[in-house]
Design a protein around this motif. Structure first.
Motif, PDB file in Angstrom:
ATOM      1  N   THR A  44       0.830  -1.201   0.000  1.00 44.50           N
ATOM      2  CA  THR A  44       0.000   0.000   0.000  1.00 44.50           C
ATOM      3  C   THR A  44       0.865   1.251   0.000  1.00 44.50           C
ATOM      4  OG1 THR A  44      -1.735  -1.176   1.214  1.00 44.50           O
ATOM      5  CG2 THR A  44      -1.860   1.221   1.192  1.00 44.50           C
ATOM      6  N   TRP A  83      -1.751  -2.835  -8.754  1.00 46.07           N
ATOM      7  CA  TRP A  83      -2.416  -3.583  -7.694  1.00 46.07           C
ATOM      8  C   TRP A  83      -2.562  -5.057  -8.049  1.00 46.07           C
ATOM      9  CZ3 TRP A  83      -2.611  -2.395  -2.919  1.00 46.07           C
ATOM     10  CH2 TRP A  83      -2.674  -1.059  -2.512  1.00 46.07           C
ATOM     11  N   LEU A 214      -4.450   6.170   0.943  1.00 45.52           N
ATOM     12  CA  LEU A 214      -3.448   5.120   1.052  1.00 45.52           C
ATOM     13  C   LEU A 214      -2.802   5.103   2.438  1.00 45.52           C
ATOM     14  CD1 LEU A 214      -1.639   5.375  -2.431  1.00 45.52           C
ATOM     15  CD2 LEU A 214      -3.362   3.722  -1.705  1.00 45.52           C
TER      16      LEU A 214
END
Length: 239
Positions: A44, A83, A214
């Motif tokens: 992340t 991702w 985030l």
């Protein structure tokens, strides 16, 4: 004269209690909860430079511009690709960690369902994101409204079709595998925060507008990893 050294037979209740205790110890020995949280926090945080510096590629032709704004309902393919790859690598690393832990402790962990679910969710996230690009929850020009009303079902779908939702849903499977009630409670809170964030309308001209979306989940994951590592039962910490 009876020999007092002969052990008394174990009652069914004592045998059942012993089995329950052994089962509990095995489950504790199987746990490695802190590591997946640490891995997900890492990917992340690594997403920050991707969000900031990766150019937006309007490969779907969905961007619309106004006098003082540009709205692109389609996901940035660069971010989506990041991702997809990062999640697949994360589950590979987590699987390797649990296998190594099982060999070291001599207690196997049924990690395969968790990894399989995580990979499937990552693939579904990519597919749903692309599908929503061509089948928006609202018809034009409403998708470009500053306050879209997509209803509860759309709100839930939008929030769950996100990388953080993939992480949270897979953690639910891990909580079930490890029989970890604390992880279950933590994951439900994480999913709730991620769903709310995923449906928040962003109004900012800053190139760092995404940062809270985030840093907040990354912070939650880091705190969770630290907490689960610090409060491991003694049998797990010494293993």
């Amino acid at each position: 004269m009876a020999d007092d050294s002969v052990s008394q037979p174990i009652s069914p209740q004592e045998l059942l209690a012993t089995m329950h205790e052994l089962t509990r110890r095995v489950r504790v020995a199987q746990r490695g909860t802190w590591f997946p949280l640490l891995v997900f926090a890492t990917i992340t945080l690594l997403a920050i430079p991707v969000y900031r510096y990766a150019p937006y590629l309007d490969v779907f032709g969905r961007c619309r511009s106004g006098p003082d704004y540009t709205v692109c309902p389609a996901p940035n393919p660069t971010e989506l690709g990041y991702w997809a790859v990062a999640l697949l690598l994360a589950y590979t690393v987590i699987a390797a960690f649990y296998i190594r832990q099982s060999l070291r402790r001599g207690v196997g962990t049924p990690i395969r369902p968790y990894v399989v679910v995580g990979v499937v969710l990552a693939v579904l996230m990519t597919a749903v994101s692309i599908w929503l690009t061509f089948h928006p929850l609202l018809s034009p020009p409403d998708p470009f409204s500053t306050d879209p009303d997509i209803g509860p079902a759309g709100w839930l779908m939008s929030g769950l079709a996100s990388p953080l939702a993939v992480i949270g849903l897979a953690l639910l499977v891990l909580a079930w595998i490890e029989r970890h009630w604390a992880l279950l409670a933590y994951t439900l809170v994480f999913l709730a925060v991620g769903t709310v964030q995923g449906n928040h309308v962003i109004r900012s001209s800053s190139p760092w507008f995404f940062l809270p979306y985030l840093l907040v989940p990354a912070g939650m994951l880091l705190l969770g990893a630290a907490a689960f590592a610090a409060f491991r039962p003694g049998t797990e910490a010494r293993a």
